[in-house]
Scaffold this active site. Structure first.
Site, short mmCIF file in Angstrom:
data_model
loop_
_atom_site.label_atom_id
_atom_site.label_comp_id
_atom_site.label_asym_id
_atom_site.label_seq_id
_atom_site.Cartn_x
_atom_site.Cartn_y
_atom_site.Cartn_z
N ASP A 178 -8.04 -4.99 -0.05
CA ASP A 178 -8.58 -5.72 -1.20
C ASP A 178 -8.18 -7.19 -1.22
O ASP A 178 -8.73 -7.97 -1.99
CB ASP A 178 -8.15 -5.04 -2.50
CG ASP A 178 -8.98 -3.80 -2.74
OD1 ASP A 178 -10.13 -3.80 -2.28
OD2 ASP A 178 -8.48 -2.86 -3.36
N HIS B 12 0.85 -1.19 0.00
CA HIS B 12 0.00 0.00 0.00
C HIS B 12 0.88 1.23 0.00
O HIS B 12 1.94 1.22 0.62
CB HIS B 12 -0.93 0.01 1.23
CG HIS B 12 -2.09 0.92 1.06
ND1 HIS B 12 -2.02 2.26 1.31
CD2 HIS B 12 -3.34 0.67 0.61
CE1 HIS B 12 -3.18 2.81 1.03
NE2 HIS B 12 -4.01 1.87 0.58
N1 CMC Z 1 4.11 -7.60 -5.10
C1 CMC Z 1 5.44 -7.64 -5.23
N2 CMC Z 1 6.27 -6.59 -5.02
C2 CMC Z 1 5.69 -5.44 -4.66
C3 CMC Z 1 4.29 -5.31 -4.50
C4 CMC Z 1 3.49 -6.45 -4.72
N3 CMC Z 1 2.17 -6.38 -4.57
N4 CMC Z 1 4.00 -4.04 -4.12
C5 CMC Z 1 5.16 -3.38 -4.07
N5 CMC Z 1 6.20 -4.23 -4.38
C6 CMC Z 1 7.61 -3.90 -4.35
C7 CMC Z 1 8.03 -3.08 -5.56
O1 CMC Z 1 8.46 -3.91 -6.64
C8 CMC Z 1 9.15 -2.24 -5.01
O2 CMC Z 1 10.28 -3.06 -4.89
P1 CMC Z 1 11.77 -2.43 -5.10
O3 CMC Z 1 11.93 -1.44 -3.99
O4 CMC Z 1 12.70 -3.59 -5.01
O5 CMC Z 1 11.75 -1.77 -6.47
C9 CMC Z 1 8.68 -1.93 -3.58
O6 CMC Z 1 7.84 -3.04 -3.23
C10 CMC Z 1 7.92 -0.62 -3.43
O7 CMC Z 1 6.83 -0.65 -4.38
P2 CMC Z 1 6.23 0.63 -5.09
O8 CMC Z 1 5.54 0.21 -6.34
O9 CMC Z 1 7.30 1.69 -5.22
O10 CMC Z 1 5.19 1.12 -4.00
P3 CMC Z 1 4.00 2.13 -4.27
O11 CMC Z 1 3.73 2.77 -2.97
O12 CMC Z 1 4.31 3.00 -5.44
O13 CMC Z 1 2.80 1.17 -4.71
C11 CMC Z 1 0.91 -0.24 -4.64
C12 CMC Z 1 1.78 0.79 -3.87
C13 CMC Z 1 -0.37 -0.50 -3.85
C14 CMC Z 1 0.53 0.33 -6.03
C15 CMC Z 1 1.73 -1.54 -4.81
O14 CMC Z 1 2.08 -2.08 -3.55
C16 CMC Z 1 0.99 -2.60 -5.64
O15 CMC Z 1 1.08 -2.57 -6.88
N6 CMC Z 1 0.23 -3.54 -4.96
C17 CMC Z 1 -0.59 -4.51 -5.68
C18 CMC Z 1 -1.88 -3.87 -6.12
C19 CMC Z 1 -2.86 -3.68 -4.98
O16 CMC Z 1 -3.10 -4.58 -4.19
N7 CMC Z 1 -3.45 -2.48 -4.95
C20 CMC Z 1 -4.52 -2.17 -3.96
C21 CMC Z 1 -4.12 -1.13 -2.98
S1 CMC Z 1 -5.31 -1.04 -1.64
C22 CMC Z 1 -6.75 -0.42 -2.37
C23 CMC Z 1 -6.64 1.02 -2.62
O17 CMC Z 1 -6.71 1.80 -1.64
O18 CMC Z 1 -6.53 1.41 -3.79
#
Ligand code: CMC
Length: 428
Positions: free
Chosen positions: A364, A307
């Site tokens: 989710d 998240h």
């Molecule tokens: N699976 C594997 N690796 C992950 C995941 C995941 N679900 N989420 C983040 N990472 C890794 C990412 O690859 C990165 O690794 P590194 O530092 O080695 O490059 C690190 O964790 C940080 O990730 P980020 O993408 O920079 O984090 P963010 O804050 O930009 O993204 C997120 C947050 C929710 C988009 C992301 O965690 C994600 O894509 N999760 C899966 C989709 C999901 O479940 N979304 C629903 C969110 S809750 C409902 C809502 O409020 O919308």
């Protein structure tokens, strides 16, 4: 200027005022920085940018706190109804008995959809995704209520647009579904509560005397409350930025629905179930998919994990996990994908990759499991999220307009070509 930070640049010192919120959150106000120094700030994805001051929702991602208008999400989920919470978010206070009655009565009164909407619905192919249908229908409300296009002038127009949207979204959502499966559309039943009437429009046939299971109604009420607002997330920021151009409430919320649709945001609940089903079809090997999620060359992500703001736990996920156990137990549902979900959760929570990156199950991860148990079809999951998030979008749009916020217009750092001369077609 009581508190400020100093920025030293190009031999000059610039004072940046510090803004402090009621929970002692501090922010640097850089709004005048460009005028003074020529500098802008850059922050892709607005990971560290406050776009507004808001009095609606407080969340602390480190401590796992979420409050609407000061009330902890745990108390609201346990004790209140979705319409009560919607009123709280939109108008700032919990309604008293009279106010709640009036609010419920008004919303019940406006649930019908103009019959011409049926023509619009028929125009969609039957396999259209209900999120696309829903956002189109919400935009179309502007055509049926042209007064809503200029809500700035009259407080009454704002009030009636809010009531209409709250009242009609469940009807539109159920019609998008019925249209997809080719069943006759049902009209709202105004002697039923908000959740029960929606469930009836989703699952009953016109001739049926449908009474929803109270367990299902209660679970739906909780799910909607848990999704009701989440401060400046992707869809809410979209609603505020669209509304900042003085676009109508319906146009702004329609944009929010589209933003919510993506699998990184609200679309994650559908993506979680599709992922769990794919793992099951592939033999149920959770470790294989954990390895894929960790592999930087593989685009696969563990849906429902991670998240942007919660870095310890998602308080909504705690409540919903308990609710999932409860609902599945009471309904006697034995879902094999639940075992896969549990395996995945356990493995991820003890895996250094996930621990180091503070990736925990989000709301989710479990909401899809409950929606499935309630009989909601997978491609309607994100629509359910939209129904829940509606009060948040409305409250944030209203706050933004009442605070007379300027049009949203970020800057950029240009990285393209410097000036060059046009070349004739024959010379390219
Ligand atoms: N699976 C594997 N690796 C992950 C995941 C995941 N679900 N989420 C983040 N990472 C890794 C990412 O690859 C990165 O690794 P590194 O530092 O080695 O490059 C690190 O964790 C940080 O990730 P980020 O993408 O920079 O984090 P963010 O804050 O930009 O993204 C997120 C947050 C929710 C988009 C992301 O965690 C994600 O894509 N999760 C899966 C989709 C999901 O479940 N979304 C629903 C969110 S809750 C409902 C809502 O409020 O919308």
């Amino acid at each position: 200027m009581s508190d400020f930070a100093e920025l030293h640049f190009g031999g000059e010192v610039y004072k940046l005022p510090v803004v402090e919120g009621t929970e002692n959150e501090k922010a640097l106000d850089i709004s005048k920085l460009r005028g003074q120094s020529g500098l802008i700030t850059i922050d892709p994805g607005y990971k560290n940018t406050g776009s507004t001051e808001s009095a609606i929702t407080f969340l602390d991602g480190e401590k796992g706190i979420l409050r609407y208008r000061g009330y902890p999400i745990e108390q609201l989920a346990e004790k209140s109804s979705f319409l009560e919470v919607a009123y709280l978010i939109i108008y700032g206070e919990l309604p008293n008995t009279e106010e709640l009655k009036k609010w419920e009565r008004e919303i019940t009164y406006h649930t019908l959809i103009h019959e011409d909407f049926k023509v619009l619905l028929e125009g969609f192919p039957s396999n259209a995704h209900p999120m696309g249908v829903l956002s189109s229908c919400v935009t179309a409300l502007t055509a049926f209520y042209p007064d809503s296009l200029d809500p700035v002038r009259s407080k009454n127009e704002v009030r009636i647009s809010i009531v209409r949207l709250m009242a009609k979204l469940p009807t539109l959502a159920s019609w998008a579904y019925k249209n997809e499966i080719g069943q006759p559309l049902l009209y709202p039943k105004n002697d039923m509560d908000y959740c029960s009437s929606f469930l009836r429009m989703m699952f009953a046939t016109p001739a049926e005397d449908f009474k929803p299971d109270p367990v299902v109604v209660a679970a739906l009420n909780t799910l909607l409350i848990l999704h009701a607002d989440h401060e400046q997330n992707c869809s809410t920021s979209t609603v505020r930025i669209v509304g900042s151009s003085h676009a109508s409430l319906y146009a702004s919320v329609s944009a929010g629905i589209n933003a919510l649709w993506g699998p990184l945001h609200g679309g994650a609940n559908q993506a979680v179930i599709e992922m769990l089903e794919a793992i099951k079809a592939d033999g149920g090997d959770a470790d294989k998919y954990l390895a894929k999620a960790k592999d930087k060359d593989d685009p696969f992500r563990l849906m429902g994990f991670g998240h942007r703001v919660y870095k310890n736990f998602d308080p909504r996920a705690r409540i919903i996990k308990k609710a999932a156990d409860d609902v599945l137990g009471k309904l006697g549902v034995n879902d094999p994908i639940l075992d896969i979900a549990k395996k995945l959760e356990e493995a991820a929570l003890s895996d250094p990759y996930f621990v180091e990156r503070k990736l925990y199950p989000n709301v989710d991860f479990y909401s899809g499991i409950i929606y499935r148990a309630l009989g909601i079809p997978t491609n309607m999951f994100t629509v359910m999220f939209a129904l829940g998030r509606l009060p948040g979008w409305i409250g944030q749009w209203k706050e933004m307009r009442e605070n007379n916020e300027p049009i949203g217009r970020p800057r950029q750092v240009y990285t393209g070509y410097n000036e060059r001369n046009y070349t004739d077609l024959s010379k390219r």
